[in-house]
Motif scaffolding. Structure first.
Motif: not given
Lengths: 418, 166
Positions: A141, A152-153, A156-157, B44-45, B48-50
């Motif tokens: 963030t 961010f991406l 979060f992975r 937000m999760g 995101s990519a997943n």
């Protein structure tokens, strides 16, 4: 010393929103009042800031909190000690397990109860994973606020992988309530060590990836270096703890300086920086993630070496007996019944248990009147205390830097307002 | 893959206006960039990519309520925040929808006390409730798919067709 500190505290006074709602004169020039929040993409929740501006320069900032006041402390007074645990998850919702830990340590102190080695080791392991996942949200963030979308991406992975581990042990991704008074809710499943090992194996190179994106990025450096700096004395006077304090060059970490859960037996460094600005806070948190990976690896080795064993105290007055025992033991059935209908009664008195949460010193204060419900619960919430340093840091910087500054303090409004 | 291939390039496709309007509304729904508490982290999760909410044409969150169609109330609504939520809803332009994400937004959740509004439907009209504390990203995505299905059933006068049950 005390006079100096008092003078310092007076200099660092925190304005209230009422103080600056009317435009005042800053020197010769007229100033403007700008409202920021409670609905603003960069206030990390529902923080409201009343900002006094001279052109684009921040003259003064007054935080207005309470938009997420949940009455958690008051609600806990009407629940038994076991049931109040559920509330602690929802204060700092980026680090629920840290809140659980602080609360159960406080109750265990009240009861004078011992926790099996296996439970303590799992607690350390999971709390450190929680620190990594919390820092990943902060990193993502923070970078997003400064327009670096991809971090961010990436962050979060890995966070999803950590949440998968939490789900494996507790069945829930975020609000786990996994630490119970006396130990853990259940034993960790057999797949647990392999899942943690898989994460720890990739984590160092993944942190390198984040650093490759940011550490030497000219835009990132331009936006963060020399912005919002605070010195050690002011930070201590304002009660700032955690990475923001360590970024000023003062190595204070409760895990090392007032150890709990056997942290003194783990090998790890306390990362510090020098200037106390946004960039240094970034460096400290990223270094902390690396240290947490090391602690996790040590805890996992110990857990494997310990082998199977009890995961919760054998004191039946505190923790319920296993289900298999209830079916053939009358005494176990009575224990189970008493525990879930009445709860346990700690002796009269009060206690404080402090831990190093991802945001700083998190302490739970409990007053017991000898009944099965706490008489009073209070959290010394690091986000709340750290937030009061914001006006001091923001003065003289641009309004755009305020966005970076809020992100670098990593406040969780659930914990600020409770 | 039908008449137009056989009869050549006609340049005409027949459908009803309602279908086109609903198709466009449900395929480019812009949520308001608005989070309150724990559920906002799961939101937000899901972006995101997943979980990748952009599969549903919803990766653009607008920070301004004027540009948003959908308000996802993600988290507990306190008494101090409730007027702000209503104001944001009023500022959104029609047509607009609301998803109450999580137990707190749906009914107050575990917080049955003085501070929390017992369900955001006391303040704004809610189209879809998503249960969970917090709901998993899959649950939120399911809620969004349900909402899209509801939008597909809208009539031009704003009323909603009952779902066809088989």
């Amino acid at each position: 010393m005390t006079i100096e500190v008092k003078q310092l505290v007076r200099d660092l006074s925190i304005p209230s929103p009422g103080d600056i709602t009317r435009p005042a004169l800053a020197g010769e020039r007229e100033t403007m009042v700008l409202n920021m929040g409670p609905h603003h993409p960069s206030t990390h929740g529902v923080l409201r800031l009343v900002v006094e501006l001279d052109g684009e320069t921040v003259v003064n900032v007054a935080p207005d909190i309470g938009y997420l006041h949940t009455g958690i402390e008051k609600s806990m007074e009407s629940k038994t000690y076991q049931k109040a645990l559920v509330m602690t998850d929802r204060t700092d919702y980026l680090a629920p397990l840290s809140n659980n830990l602080s609360y159960v340590l406080a109750v265990e102190q009240l009861l004078g109860c011992t926790v099996p080695e296996r439970a303590t080791t799992v607690r350390v392991l999971l709390v450190e994973l929680q620190r990594i996942s919390s820092h990943l949200v902060w990193l993502g963030t923070h970078a997003l606020d400064l327009a670096a979308m991809s971090v961010f991406l990436y962050g979060f992975r890995e966070r999803e992988q950590i949440l998968d581990i939490f789900e494996l042990v507790s069945g829930a991704r975020m609000m786990t309530s996994y630490f119970r008074v006396g130990g853990l809710a259940y034993d960790v499943p057999p797949e647990f060590p392999a899942a943690v090992q898989a994460l720890l194996a990739i984590m160092p190179e993944r942190i390198d990836e984040y650093e490759a994106l940011l550490t030497h990025n000219p835009i990132w450096l331009e936006r963060t270096r020399g912005i919002g700096a605070i010195d050690t004395a002011s930070a201590i006077a304002l009660g700032v703890t955690g990475p923001a304090l360590r970024a000023t060059g003062f190595a204070w970490d409760l895990r090392r300086d007032m150890p709990y859960c056997g942290y003194e037996t783990y090998e790890f460094a306390v990362p510090i920086a020098r200037n106390g600005d946004i960039y240094d806070r970034y460096l400290v948190r990223v270094a902390e993630m690396r240290e947490s990976v090391k602690i996790c690896a040590q805890a996992l080795d110990r857990l494997i070496a310990l082998g199977p064993g009890p995961y919760v105290t054998s004191d039946r007055k505190i923790a319920p007996p296993p289900k298999s025992e209830i079916t053939h033991s009358m005494e176990s059935l009575i224990h189970h019944f008493k525990l879930w209908t009445e709860g346990f009664k700690p002796p009269r008195g009060d206690t404080l248990a402090a831990i190093e949460s991802p945001r700083g010193e998190l302490a739970t204060y409990i007053v017991s009147d000898g009944s099965p419900k706490p008489y009073r619960v209070h959290f010394r919430a690091p986000s709340f205390v750290n937030l009061q340093a914001l006006p001091h840091m923001a003065r003289g910087h641009l309004v755009a830097d305020l966005v970076a500054l809020i992100a670098s303090m990593d406040p969780v409004l659930g914990e600020v307002d409770r | 893959m039908g008449l137009e291939q056989k009869a050549g390039d006609l340049g005409i496709v027949t459908t009803s206006l309602e279908t086109v309007v609903n198709w466009s509304r449900s395929n480019a729904m812009w949520p308001l960039l608005f989070g309150l508490a724990c559920c906002a982290i799961e939101m937000m999760g899901s972006q995101s990519a997943n979980y990748d909410l952009s599969r549903f044409g919803m990766e653009i969150n607008r920070a301004s309520p004027r540009q948003a169609d959908l308000m996802i109330v993600a988290g507990r609504v306190s008494r101090k925040m409730a007027p702000v939520v209503r104001r944001l809803y009023d500022q959104m332009s029609d047509p607009k929808w609301v998803i109450a994400m999580g137990d707190c937004a749906a009914c107050g959740g575990v917080f049955n006390n003085y501070a929390i509004v017992q369900g955001v439907d006391e303040v704004v009209p809610v189209d879809v409730y998503v249960a969970g504390c917090p709901p998993r990203p899959e649950a939120l995505i399911d809620g969004i798919v349900q909402l899209h299905a509801k939008v597909q059933r809208m009539k031009l006068d704003g009323s909603i067709r009952q779902p066809v049950r088989v």
